[in-house]
Design a protein around this motif. Structure first.
Motif, PDB file in Angstrom:
ATOM      1  N   ARG A 100       2.886   9.943  16.949  1.00  0.00           N
ATOM      2  CA  ARG A 100       2.333   9.037  15.952  1.00  0.00           C
ATOM      3  C   ARG A 100       1.371   9.780  15.018  1.00  0.00           C
ATOM      4  NH1 ARG A 100       0.748   5.416  19.413  1.00  0.00           N
ATOM      5  NH2 ARG A 100       2.892   4.770  19.613  1.00  0.00           N
ATOM      6  N   ALA A 101       1.588   9.567  13.717  1.00  0.00           N
ATOM      7  CA  ALA A 101       0.762  10.208  12.690  1.00  0.00           C
ATOM      8  C   ALA A 101       0.288   9.156  11.707  1.00  0.00           C
ATOM      9  CB  ALA A 101       1.566  11.276  11.970  1.00  0.00           C
ATOM     10  N   TYR A 102      -1.008   9.130  11.462  1.00  0.00           N
ATOM     11  CA  TYR A 102      -1.593   8.171  10.529  1.00  0.00           C
ATOM     12  C   TYR A 102      -1.941   8.884   9.225  1.00  0.00           C
ATOM     13  CZ  TYR A 102      -1.747   4.879  14.344  1.00  0.00           C
ATOM     14  OH  TYR A 102      -1.387   4.037  15.360  1.00  0.00           O
ATOM     15  N   VAL A 103      -1.620   8.193   8.116  1.00  0.00           N
ATOM     16  CA  VAL A 103      -1.769   8.844   6.821  1.00  0.00           C
ATOM     17  C   VAL A 103      -1.785   7.793   5.718  1.00  0.00           C
ATOM     18  CG1 VAL A 103       0.728   9.154   6.522  1.00  0.00           C
ATOM     19  CG2 VAL A 103      -0.838  10.758   5.438  1.00  0.00           C
ATOM     20  N   HIS A 104      -2.467   8.098   4.632  1.00  0.00           N
ATOM     21  CA  HIS A 104      -2.391   7.283   3.425  1.00  0.00           C
ATOM     22  C   HIS A 104      -1.033   7.552   2.781  1.00  0.00           C
ATOM     23  CE1 HIS A 104      -3.005   6.062  -0.728  1.00  0.00           C
ATOM     24  NE2 HIS A 104      -3.918   5.242  -0.249  1.00  0.00           N
ATOM     25  N   PRO A 105      -0.392   6.551   2.151  1.00  0.00           N
ATOM     26  CA  PRO A 105       0.933   6.768   1.549  1.00  0.00           C
ATOM     27  C   PRO A 105       1.001   7.959   0.587  1.00  0.00           C
ATOM     28  CG  PRO A 105       0.439   4.430   1.574  1.00  0.00           C
ATOM     29  CD  PRO A 105      -0.813   5.146   2.035  1.00  0.00           C
ATOM     30  N   ALA A 106      -0.093   8.249  -0.120  1.00  0.00           N
ATOM     31  CA  ALA A 106      -0.084   9.368  -1.071  1.00  0.00           C
ATOM     32  C   ALA A 106       0.096  10.710  -0.360  1.00  0.00           C
ATOM     33  CB  ALA A 106      -1.372   9.380  -1.892  1.00  0.00           C
ATOM     34  N   ASN A 107      -0.257  10.783   0.923  1.00  0.00           N
ATOM     35  CA  ASN A 107      -0.151  12.027   1.678  1.00  0.00           C
ATOM     36  C   ASN A 107       1.026  12.044   2.645  1.00  0.00           C
ATOM     37  OD1 ASN A 107      -3.602  11.582   1.786  1.00  0.00           O
ATOM     38  ND2 ASN A 107      -2.666  13.195   0.595  1.00  0.00           N
ATOM     39  N   ALA A 108       1.811  10.970   2.680  1.00  0.00           N
ATOM     40  CA  ALA A 108       2.904  10.858   3.657  1.00  0.00           C
ATOM     41  C   ALA A 108       3.970  11.936   3.459  1.00  0.00           C
ATOM     42  CB  ALA A 108       3.529   9.472   3.599  1.00  0.00           C
ATOM     43  N   ASP A 109       4.340  12.229   2.227  1.00  0.00           N
ATOM     44  CA  ASP A 109       5.362  13.244   1.978  1.00  0.00           C
ATOM     45  C   ASP A 109       4.884  14.617   2.452  1.00  0.00           C
ATOM     46  OD1 ASP A 109       7.981  14.014   0.781  1.00  0.00           O
ATOM     47  OD2 ASP A 109       6.669  15.224  -0.508  1.00  0.00           O
ATOM     48  N   LEU A 110       3.627  14.925   2.203  1.00  0.00           N
ATOM     49  CA  LEU A 110       3.043  16.186   2.662  1.00  0.00           C
ATOM     50  C   LEU A 110       3.110  16.266   4.191  1.00  0.00           C
ATOM     51  CD1 LEU A 110       1.448  18.799   2.142  1.00  0.00           C
ATOM     52  CD2 LEU A 110      -0.637  17.391   2.126  1.00  0.00           C
ATOM     53  N   LEU A 111       2.760  15.180   4.862  1.00  0.00           N
ATOM     54  CA  LEU A 111       2.807  15.161   6.319  1.00  0.00           C
ATOM     55  C   LEU A 111       4.238  15.341   6.832  1.00  0.00           C
ATOM     56  CD1 LEU A 111       1.244  14.838   8.961  1.00  0.00           C
ATOM     57  CD2 LEU A 111       1.548  12.394   8.748  1.00  0.00           C
ATOM     58  N   ARG A 112       5.189  14.690   6.182  1.00  0.00           N
ATOM     59  CA  ARG A 112       6.604  14.828   6.591  1.00  0.00           C
ATOM     60  C   ARG A 112       7.080  16.278   6.481  1.00  0.00           C
ATOM     61  NH1 ARG A 112       7.092  10.050   3.530  1.00  0.00           N
ATOM     62  NH2 ARG A 112       7.376   8.258   4.893  1.00  0.00           N
ATOM     63  N   GLN A 113       6.608  16.976   5.445  1.00  0.00           N
ATOM     64  CA  GLN A 113       6.987  18.376   5.272  1.00  0.00           C
ATOM     65  C   GLN A 113       6.402  19.259   6.373  1.00  0.00           C
ATOM     66  OE1 GLN A 113       6.178  19.955   1.323  1.00  0.00           O
ATOM     67  NE2 GLN A 113       6.443  17.907   0.476  1.00  0.00           N
ATOM     68  N   LEU A 114       5.167  18.968   6.757  1.00  0.00           N
ATOM     69  CA  LEU A 114       4.467  19.815   7.714  1.00  0.00           C
ATOM     70  C   LEU A 114       4.783  19.486   9.172  1.00  0.00           C
ATOM     71  CD1 LEU A 114       1.068  19.849   5.829  1.00  0.00           C
ATOM     72  CD2 LEU A 114       2.753  21.703   5.947  1.00  0.00           C
ATOM     73  N   ILE A 115       4.997  18.209   9.485  1.00  0.00           N
ATOM     74  CA  ILE A 115       5.305  17.761  10.852  1.00  0.00           C
ATOM     75  C   ILE A 115       6.534  16.846  10.768  1.00  0.00           C
ATOM     76  CG2 ILE A 115       4.433  16.702  12.978  1.00  0.00           C
ATOM     77  CD1 ILE A 115       2.619  18.977  12.186  1.00  0.00           C
ATOM     78  N   PRO A 116       7.728  17.406  10.631  1.00  0.00           N
ATOM     79  CA  PRO A 116       8.928  16.581  10.426  1.00  0.00           C
ATOM     80  C   PRO A 116       9.245  15.626  11.576  1.00  0.00           C
ATOM     81  CG  PRO A 116       9.475  18.940  10.348  1.00  0.00           C
ATOM     82  CD  PRO A 116       8.019  18.833  10.598  1.00  0.00           C
ATOM     83  N   THR A 117       8.721  15.889  12.762  1.00  0.00           N
ATOM     84  CA  THR A 117       9.002  15.031  13.920  1.00  0.00           C
ATOM     85  C   THR A 117       8.028  13.859  14.037  1.00  0.00           C
ATOM     86  OG1 THR A 117       7.616  16.434  15.321  1.00  0.00           O
ATOM     87  CG2 THR A 117       9.995  16.938  15.243  1.00  0.00           C
ATOM     88  N   ALA A 118       7.061  13.791  13.147  1.00  0.00           N
ATOM     89  CA  ALA A 118       6.016  12.762  13.244  1.00  0.00           C
ATOM     90  C   ALA A 118       6.562  11.367  12.979  1.00  0.00           C
ATOM     91  CB  ALA A 118       4.882  13.063  12.272  1.00  0.00           C
ATOM     92  N   GLU A 119       6.036  10.408  13.700  1.00  0.00           N
ATOM     93  CA  GLU A 119       6.293   8.979  13.462  1.00  0.00           C
ATOM     94  C   GLU A 119       5.200   8.507  12.508  1.00  0.00           C
ATOM     95  OE1 GLU A 119       5.294   4.921  15.847  1.00  0.00           O
ATOM     96  OE2 GLU A 119       5.945   6.627  17.039  1.00  0.00           O
ATOM     97  N   ILE A 120       5.530   8.363  11.236  1.00  0.00           N
ATOM     98  CA  ILE A 120       4.560   8.084  10.178  1.00  0.00           C
ATOM     99  C   ILE A 120       4.095   6.624  10.217  1.00  0.00           C
ATOM    100  CG2 ILE A 120       4.155   8.072   7.686  1.00  0.00           C
ATOM    101  CD1 ILE A 120       4.637  10.892   8.631  1.00  0.00           C
ATOM    102  N   CYS A 121       2.785   6.436  10.238  1.00  0.00           N
ATOM    103  CA  CYS A 121       2.162   5.109  10.159  1.00  0.00           C
ATOM    104  C   CYS A 121       1.255   5.119   8.937  1.00  0.00           C
ATOM    105  CB  CYS A 121       1.354   4.805  11.415  1.00  0.00           C
ATOM    106  SG  CYS A 121       2.307   4.881  12.940  1.00  0.00           S
ATOM    107  N   LEU A 122       1.555   4.262   7.955  1.00  0.00           N
ATOM    108  CA  LEU A 122       0.794   4.239   6.703  1.00  0.00           C
ATOM    109  C   LEU A 122      -0.472   3.406   6.831  1.00  0.00           C
ATOM    110  CD1 LEU A 122       3.752   3.810   4.193  1.00  0.00           C
ATOM    111  CD2 LEU A 122       2.642   5.930   4.948  1.00  0.00           C
ATOM    112  N   CYS A 123      -1.538   3.875   6.185  1.00  0.00           N
ATOM    113  CA  CYS A 123      -2.845   3.208   6.216  1.00  0.00           C
ATOM    114  C   CYS A 123      -3.372   3.059   4.794  1.00  0.00           C
ATOM    115  CB  CYS A 123      -3.833   4.043   7.030  1.00  0.00           C
ATOM    116  SG  CYS A 123      -3.353   4.249   8.750  1.00  0.00           S
ATOM    117  N   PRO A 124      -4.198   2.035   4.535  1.00  0.00           N
ATOM    118  CA  PRO A 124      -4.685   1.812   3.167  1.00  0.00           C
ATOM    119  C   PRO A 124      -5.700   2.838   2.672  1.00  0.00           C
ATOM    120  CG  PRO A 124      -5.589   0.175   4.662  1.00  0.00           C
ATOM    121  CD  PRO A 124      -4.590   0.971   5.440  1.00  0.00           C
ATOM    122  N   SER A 125      -6.286   3.626   3.577  1.00  0.00           N
ATOM    123  CA  SER A 125      -7.235   4.664   3.170  1.00  0.00           C
ATOM    124  C   SER A 125      -7.220   5.788   4.198  1.00  0.00           C
ATOM    125  CB  SER A 125      -8.653   4.099   3.047  1.00  0.00           C
ATOM    126  OG  SER A 125      -9.201   3.842   4.334  1.00  0.00           O
TER     127      SER A 125
END
Length: 167
Positions: A100-125
């Protein structure tokens, strides 16, 4: 007149608003829990101003530019300025077995590139992302200051990011 932006006071938006108000002292800052809430209620804030970072992306994937065009009838771009974000980090709590990875939507693509196996959870800040990460996450992109120093964190990357802010 009010300057509406994302809160709480620990957010980059709040810091950028404080900076802007130094040269615009007639403005009073009003914090909101999300930019989505602000956009949804624009008619309530007629005559006020809205402060949004140009990198903003909604949970639905809408960029600042898309929202700018969508709300052309309700918003007028009156100013812009550069203000650096608080230092960002990609942190991991390696003791957690989940992905599980928590991230603001603006940084989600960056996180996907760096940790492709992450389960992305979007947060408002990024502050909310840090809080959720501390509760049950393994990864987070957030402001370094939002993370407690006593945790056994692995810091994968650090960034210093100049940001364009729109009023």
């Amino acid at each position: 007149m009010k300057l509406h932006t994302l809160g709480p006071a620990e957010t980059d938006s709040a810091a950028a608003a404080a900076q802007y108000c130094q040269t615009h002292p007639a403005l009073q800052v009003a914090y909101h829990p999300s930019f989505e809430e602000l956009y949804a209620h624009l008619t309530k804030y007629r005559g006020d101003q809205l402060l949004v970072p140009a990198a903003y992306q909604s949970p639905a994937g809408l960029s600042w530019g898309q929202l700018h065009y969508r709300y052309l009838a309700a918003l007028t771009l009156v100013d812009g300025f550069l203000y650096e974000l608080a230092p960002l980090v990609l942190a991991e709590l390696p003791t957690r077995a989940n992905q599980r990875a928590y991230v603001h939507p603006a940084n989600a693509d960056l996180l996907r590139q760096l940790i492709p196996t992450a389960e992305i959870c979007l947060c408002p800040s990024k502050i909310t992302a840090a809080d959720q990460f501390l509760a049950d996450g393994r990864y987070v992109i957030t402001s370094q200051a939002a993370l407690p120093a006593h945790l056994p964190l692995r810091i994968h990357q650090r960034w210093t990011v100049p940001m364009l802010w729109s009023v």
